[in-house]
Design a protein around this motif. Structure first.
Motif, short mmCIF file in Angstrom:
data_model
loop_
_atom_site.label_atom_id
_atom_site.label_comp_id
_atom_site.label_asym_id
_atom_site.label_seq_id
_atom_site.Cartn_x
_atom_site.Cartn_y
_atom_site.Cartn_z
N GLU A 1 27.58 56.96 0.65
CA GLU A 1 27.62 57.87 1.80
C GLU A 1 26.23 58.13 2.36
O GLU A 1 26.03 58.05 3.57
CB GLU A 1 28.25 59.20 1.38
N ARG A 2 25.28 58.42 1.49
CA ARG A 2 23.94 58.75 1.95
C ARG A 2 23.24 57.57 2.62
O ARG A 2 22.51 57.74 3.59
CB ARG A 2 23.09 59.28 0.80
N THR A 3 23.47 56.37 2.11
CA THR A 3 22.86 55.18 2.71
C THR A 3 23.41 54.95 4.11
O THR A 3 22.65 54.71 5.06
CB THR A 3 23.10 53.94 1.83
N ASN A 4 24.72 55.02 4.26
CA ASN A 4 25.32 54.85 5.58
C ASN A 4 24.91 55.98 6.52
O ASN A 4 24.67 55.76 7.71
CB ASN A 4 26.84 54.76 5.47
N LEU A 5 24.83 57.20 5.99
CA LEU A 5 24.41 58.35 6.79
C LEU A 5 22.97 58.19 7.27
O LEU A 5 22.67 58.46 8.43
CB LEU A 5 24.56 59.63 5.97
N GLU A 6 22.10 57.71 6.41
CA GLU A 6 20.71 57.52 6.79
C GLU A 6 20.59 56.48 7.91
O GLU A 6 19.82 56.67 8.86
CB GLU A 6 19.89 57.08 5.58
N LEU A 7 21.36 55.41 7.83
CA LEU A 7 21.33 54.40 8.90
C LEU A 7 21.83 54.96 10.22
O LEU A 7 21.28 54.66 11.29
CB LEU A 7 22.16 53.18 8.49
N VAL A 8 22.87 55.79 10.17
CA VAL A 8 23.39 56.39 11.41
C VAL A 8 22.37 57.35 12.02
O VAL A 8 22.15 57.34 13.23
CB VAL A 8 24.73 57.12 11.13
N ILE A 9 21.72 58.15 11.20
CA ILE A 9 20.72 59.09 11.70
C ILE A 9 19.53 58.33 12.28
O ILE A 9 19.01 58.70 13.35
CB ILE A 9 20.29 60.06 10.59
N PHE B 1 8.60 54.20 10.66
CA PHE B 1 10.00 54.08 11.08
C PHE B 1 10.59 52.75 10.62
O PHE B 1 11.71 52.72 10.10
CB PHE B 1 10.11 54.22 12.61
N LYS B 2 9.86 51.66 10.81
CA LYS B 2 10.36 50.34 10.40
C LYS B 2 10.53 50.27 8.89
O LYS B 2 11.50 49.68 8.39
CB LYS B 2 9.40 49.23 10.87
N LYS B 3 9.62 50.88 8.14
CA LYS B 3 9.72 50.88 6.68
C LYS B 3 10.97 51.64 6.23
O LYS B 3 11.72 51.17 5.37
CB LYS B 3 8.47 51.52 6.08
N GLN B 4 11.20 52.79 6.84
CA GLN B 4 12.37 53.59 6.49
C GLN B 4 13.66 52.86 6.87
O GLN B 4 14.63 52.86 6.11
CB GLN B 4 12.28 54.94 7.20
N GLU B 5 13.67 52.22 8.04
CA GLU B 5 14.84 51.49 8.49
C GLU B 5 15.13 50.28 7.59
O GLU B 5 16.28 50.04 7.20
CB GLU B 5 14.64 51.03 9.94
N ASN B 6 14.09 49.53 7.23
CA ASN B 6 14.28 48.37 6.36
C ASN B 6 14.75 48.78 4.97
O ASN B 6 15.57 48.10 4.37
CB ASN B 6 12.99 47.55 6.27
N LYS B 7 14.24 49.90 4.47
CA LYS B 7 14.66 50.39 3.15
C LYS B 7 16.15 50.75 3.17
O LYS B 7 16.90 50.41 2.26
CB LYS B 7 13.82 51.61 2.76
N PHE C 1 18.26 47.59 3.37
CA PHE C 1 18.27 46.89 2.09
C PHE C 1 19.21 47.57 1.10
O PHE C 1 19.97 46.91 0.39
CB PHE C 1 16.85 46.81 1.53
N GLU C 2 19.15 48.91 1.06
CA GLU C 2 20.06 49.66 0.17
C GLU C 2 21.51 49.41 0.55
O GLU C 2 22.36 49.22 -0.32
CB GLU C 2 19.74 51.15 0.22
N LYS C 3 21.80 49.42 1.84
CA LYS C 3 23.18 49.17 2.29
C LYS C 3 23.61 47.76 1.94
O LYS C 3 24.75 47.54 1.51
CB LYS C 3 23.29 49.39 3.80
N LEU C 4 22.72 46.80 2.06
CA LEU C 4 23.04 45.42 1.71
C LEU C 4 23.35 45.29 0.23
O LEU C 4 24.31 44.60 -0.15
CB LEU C 4 21.88 44.50 2.10
#
Length: 145
Positions: free
Chosen positions: A10-18, A82-88, A91-94
């Protein structure tokens, strides 16, 4: 899969949406900070033509150019963070999706953004599963925006 894994999902998907929701404002901030930096550098370079020549004016000119480079550094660091946070997050979602694919479990997340009170966003995360004992989970979150 236990509750800890579901929370991570949930948190990984939520972070990507935010992140995707805030992407436009972050890129606009980076753009305007970069433009301001370039304008300060150019303005500082041509500053000596506006006024009389003296040591004080040269120090002001160098200060303006230094501020321009500082603004460019701020824009670059914000973009890099921002790019580092987005890539992290991607990667977690993957990693999570690979684990679920091994067990042939599919899921569909739904995010419901509710009231925003004093900078705290209330939202609900609904996960619908296929090919698993649990059919649906719903968790409420409060995040500081």
């Amino acid at each position: 899969m236990d509750e800890k894994f579901l929370e991570k999902l949930e948190r990984t998907n939520l972070e990507l949406v935010i992140l995707s929701k805030n992407k436009k404002s972050i890129h606009l901030t980076i753009f305007w900070t970069s433009i301001s930096g370039f304008l300060l550098i150019i303005g500082g370079y041509y500053f000596y033509e506006w006024t009389i020549h003296s040591v004080f004016i040269w120090s002001v000119k160098l200060g303006i150019i230094g501020m321009g480079f500082t603004f460019l550094g701020m824009a670059y660091s914000k973009l890099k963070a921002f790019k580092k946070q987005e890539n992290k997050a991607k990667f977690e979602k993957l990693k999570i999706d690979d684990i679920l694919k091994k067990y042939k479990i599919e899921y569909h997340p739904t995010f419901i953004f509710e009231n925003k009170i004093h900078g705290i966003q209330e939202l609900k995360v609904n996960l619908e599963f296929r090919n698993w004992i649990k059919k649906r989970t719903t968790t409420a979150y409060k995040i500081n925006v």
